[in-house]
Scaffold this motif. Sequence first.
Motif, PDB file in Angstrom:
ATOM      1  N   ARG A 128       0.761   4.800   1.776  1.00 51.46           N
ATOM      2  CA  ARG A 128       0.088   5.390   2.937  1.00 51.46           C
ATOM      3  C   ARG A 128       0.669   6.752   3.289  1.00 51.46           C
ATOM      4  O   ARG A 128       1.881   6.949   3.270  1.00 51.46           O
ATOM      5  CB  ARG A 128       0.240   4.458   4.147  1.00 51.46           C
ATOM      6  N   VAL A 165      -6.427   1.073  14.085  1.00 46.72           N
ATOM      7  CA  VAL A 165      -5.169   1.664  14.541  1.00 46.72           C
ATOM      8  C   VAL A 165      -5.024   1.469  16.049  1.00 46.72           C
ATOM      9  O   VAL A 165      -3.963   1.079  16.544  1.00 46.72           O
ATOM     10  CB  VAL A 165      -5.094   3.152  14.161  1.00 46.72           C
ATOM     11  N   GLY A 198      -0.407  -4.767  13.164  1.00 47.57           N
ATOM     12  CA  GLY A 198      -0.109  -3.480  12.557  1.00 47.57           C
ATOM     13  C   GLY A 198      -1.065  -3.131  11.455  1.00 47.57           C
ATOM     14  O   GLY A 198      -1.849  -3.946  10.993  1.00 47.57           O
ATOM     15  N   VAL A 199      -0.992  -1.889  11.031  1.00 48.79           N
ATOM     16  CA  VAL A 199      -1.943  -1.397  10.057  1.00 48.79           C
ATOM     17  C   VAL A 199      -1.638  -1.885   8.654  1.00 48.79           C
ATOM     18  O   VAL A 199      -2.449  -1.735   7.753  1.00 48.79           O
ATOM     19  CB  VAL A 199      -2.006   0.143  10.056  1.00 48.79           C
ATOM     20  N   ASP A 200      -0.465  -2.456   8.432  1.00 45.38           N
ATOM     21  CA  ASP A 200      -0.110  -2.867   7.078  1.00 45.38           C
ATOM     22  C   ASP A 200      -0.701  -4.201   6.689  1.00 45.38           C
ATOM     23  O   ASP A 200      -0.816  -4.504   5.514  1.00 45.38           O
ATOM     24  CB  ASP A 200       1.412  -2.968   6.948  1.00 45.38           C
ATOM     25  N   ASP A 235       5.015  -1.625   3.132  1.00 45.11           N
ATOM     26  CA  ASP A 235       4.253  -0.527   2.559  1.00 45.11           C
ATOM     27  C   ASP A 235       5.141   0.677   2.278  1.00 45.11           C
ATOM     28  O   ASP A 235       6.245   0.803   2.813  1.00 45.11           O
ATOM     29  CB  ASP A 235       3.130  -0.102   3.520  1.00 45.11           C
ATOM     30  N   GLN A 246       4.444   1.484  11.287  1.00 48.70           N
ATOM     31  CA  GLN A 246       4.033   0.077  11.257  1.00 48.70           C
ATOM     32  C   GLN A 246       3.992  -0.479   9.839  1.00 48.70           C
ATOM     33  O   GLN A 246       3.203  -0.044   9.016  1.00 48.70           O
ATOM     34  CB  GLN A 246       2.651  -0.085  11.888  1.00 48.70           C
ATOM     35  N   GLY A 247       4.838  -1.462   9.574  1.00 53.73           N
ATOM     36  CA  GLY A 247       4.808  -2.152   8.288  1.00 53.73           C
ATOM     37  C   GLY A 247       5.377  -1.354   7.137  1.00 53.73           C
ATOM     38  O   GLY A 247       5.205  -1.723   5.972  1.00 53.73           O
ATOM     39  N   SER A 302      -4.041  -2.073  16.887  1.00 60.65           N
ATOM     40  CA  SER A 302      -2.701  -2.513  16.505  1.00 60.65           C
ATOM     41  C   SER A 302      -1.619  -2.023  17.465  1.00 60.65           C
ATOM     42  O   SER A 302      -0.463  -2.443  17.364  1.00 60.65           O
ATOM     43  CB  SER A 302      -2.391  -2.079  15.077  1.00 60.65           C
ATOM     44  N   PHE A 327      -4.205   5.117   1.371  1.00 62.84           N
ATOM     45  CA  PHE A 327      -4.632   5.469   2.727  1.00 62.84           C
ATOM     46  C   PHE A 327      -3.997   6.797   3.130  1.00 62.84           C
ATOM     47  O   PHE A 327      -2.821   7.044   2.843  1.00 62.84           O
ATOM     48  CB  PHE A 327      -4.185   4.365   3.710  1.00 62.84           C
ATOM     49  N   ASN A 350      -9.656   6.052   3.368  1.00 60.99           N
ATOM     50  CA  ASN A 350      -9.361   4.764   2.749  1.00 60.99           C
ATOM     51  C   ASN A 350      -9.917   4.749   1.336  1.00 60.99           C
ATOM     52  O   ASN A 350     -11.116   5.021   1.126  1.00 60.99           O
ATOM     53  CB  ASN A 350     -10.012   3.632   3.549  1.00 60.99           C
ATOM     54  N   LYS A 354       0.817  -1.209   0.000  1.00 61.85           N
ATOM     55  CA  LYS A 354       0.000   0.000   0.000  1.00 61.85           C
ATOM     56  C   LYS A 354       0.852   1.261   0.000  1.00 61.85           C
ATOM     57  O   LYS A 354       2.000   1.252   0.457  1.00 61.85           O
ATOM     58  CB  LYS A 354      -0.883   0.024   1.241  1.00 61.85           C
ATOM     59  N   SER A 409       1.688   6.826  16.204  1.00 64.53           N
ATOM     60  CA  SER A 409       2.663   5.744  16.149  1.00 64.53           C
ATOM     61  C   SER A 409       2.373   4.740  15.039  1.00 64.53           C
ATOM     62  O   SER A 409       3.193   3.862  14.768  1.00 64.53           O
ATOM     63  CB  SER A 409       2.772   5.051  17.501  1.00 64.53           C
ATOM     64  N   ALA A 410       1.221   4.859  14.383  1.00 63.46           N
ATOM     65  CA  ALA A 410       0.973   4.001  13.216  1.00 63.46           C
ATOM     66  C   ALA A 410       1.912   4.347  12.058  1.00 63.46           C
ATOM     67  O   ALA A 410       2.035   3.588  11.102  1.00 63.46           O
ATOM     68  CB  ALA A 410      -0.489   4.137  12.764  1.00 63.46           C
ATOM     69  N   HIS A 466       0.759   9.411   6.509  1.00 64.51           N
ATOM     70  CA  HIS A 466       0.504   9.414   7.954  1.00 64.51           C
ATOM     71  C   HIS A 466       0.791  10.782   8.549  1.00 64.51           C
ATOM     72  O   HIS A 466       1.761  11.446   8.169  1.00 64.51           O
ATOM     73  CB  HIS A 466       1.381   8.372   8.662  1.00 64.51           C
ATOM     74  N   PRO A 522     -10.372  -1.596   5.258  1.00 69.10           N
ATOM     75  CA  PRO A 522      -9.936  -0.211   5.482  1.00 69.10           C
ATOM     76  C   PRO A 522      -9.289  -0.019   6.853  1.00 69.10           C
ATOM     77  O   PRO A 522      -9.653  -0.679   7.821  1.00 69.10           O
ATOM     78  CB  PRO A 522     -11.243   0.583   5.399  1.00 69.10           C
ATOM     79  N   VAL A 523      -8.338   0.865   6.911  1.00 66.56           N
ATOM     80  CA  VAL A 523      -7.664   1.207   8.161  1.00 66.56           C
ATOM     81  C   VAL A 523      -8.456   2.309   8.847  1.00 66.56           C
ATOM     82  O   VAL A 523      -8.313   3.485   8.539  1.00 66.56           O
ATOM     83  CB  VAL A 523      -6.222   1.667   7.896  1.00 66.56           C
ATOM     84  N   GLN A 558       3.015  -3.182  19.958  1.00 67.69           N
ATOM     85  CA  GLN A 558       4.133  -2.241  19.845  1.00 67.69           C
ATOM     86  C   GLN A 558       4.978  -2.206  21.107  1.00 67.69           C
ATOM     87  O   GLN A 558       4.519  -1.818  22.170  1.00 67.69           O
ATOM     88  CB  GLN A 558       3.615  -0.829  19.567  1.00 67.69           C
TER      89      GLN A 558
END
Lengths: 211, 211
Positions: free
Chosen positions: A5, B58, B45-47, A143, A65-66, B61, A164, A208, A3, A61-62, A7, B52-53, B65
Amino acid sequence: MSKVRVHNLNVSLDGFSAGGTVTYDAPIGEAARLFDHFDGRVIWGVDAIAEPVRADHVFTSAWSQGIGVEIMGRRKFGPQTGPWADDGWRGWWGDEPPFRTPVVVLTHHERPPIEFANGTVFHFVDAPAPQALEYARGLAGGDVRLGGGPTSVREFLHADLVDFMHLVVVPVVIGSGVSIWDSCAELQDRFDVESVTTGSGLIHQFWNRKR
Amino acid sequence: MSKVRVHNLNVSLDGFSAGGTVTYDAPIGEAARLFDHFDGRVIWGVDAIAEPVRADHVFTSAWSQGIGVEIMGRRKFGPQTGPWADDGWRGWWGDEPPFRTPVVVLTHHERPPIEFANGTVFHFVDAPAPQALEYARGLAGGDVRLGGGPTSVREFLHADLVDFMHLVVVPVVIGSGVSIWDSCAELQDRFDVESVTTGSGLIHQFWNRKR
């Protein structure tokens, strides 16, 4: 397919996400107040902070992630324009850039990569959005984070390459700068949007892409 | 000192977080509806999700952490009571328990650890909360997740060992079960509480111990 993304993209009430002018002393120009709420400390997760873990922190903090690679506009890397001078500039972040992954810097002036001990490597790429994305995906799995500023985010939105977006509507009025919404009319038709308010006065939006 | 964190602890409107009776067929007893909203897919995690996120995802997830070890009550591991039988039971989760870290199972009947290829290792420890916590911290660095159920969370709350709780108030009424609030009067005096609503109807609460 991994994806793309966005943030923690701060947006003022009047739609600005960056200042119109960026200098060494004012990296965000007149939009600095957009970042007043952000202490930078939670970006690697909820464990790494001394402050209370509030909803804003968890959303922030997302960011990591990934994520395998970031793409950023040139002004996020530095205030220079035109061909690169031999000025020793290695970005705004000192010896510990927070990315810890490959980073593609969009520029019309390519140059060799700049590497840091913590895993951050800046690659300088002259390419339109689809090709820059392909290049980024070739550098790492995971991602792709589109790191801003708003001009590069808009370019990827126009190419319909964003899956996203986490936008943070900050209750300040900036008056001028670079708008995230400029020439984005009807953008909302392509996304589902969720808005969540927190005790801080921030409004978090989760965009999304519709399937 | 690493933090002790509770994540994604579901609470019904009448205060129940687990059923009063747990069987092989009904791991959460009459409280199963507390989990209707949770698809289990975003925990890393969000990935890693196809959906949809959204804000709920979030928040969920944050579970992993910075966590180095989990402590759980015995009923979260299995429905058995009394001394362990040689029944081949290895927990509710098949060959891929979602923890991927050491896990301390609180029990009055100790037994050798059970190990999985994905990094999950269940240790069976007969100790009150402070000693169990010390044991857990000896197994791994990082924060300690207190995984529930509500009985063990209450034990740690009474010992004032909990730094952070993410509770999810689910808009259902269960009628009976194990309450998270039982004998917790005035708990709120020791915490700052933030409540955030999302589009799903869930209310997320962030309890941070006062400093």
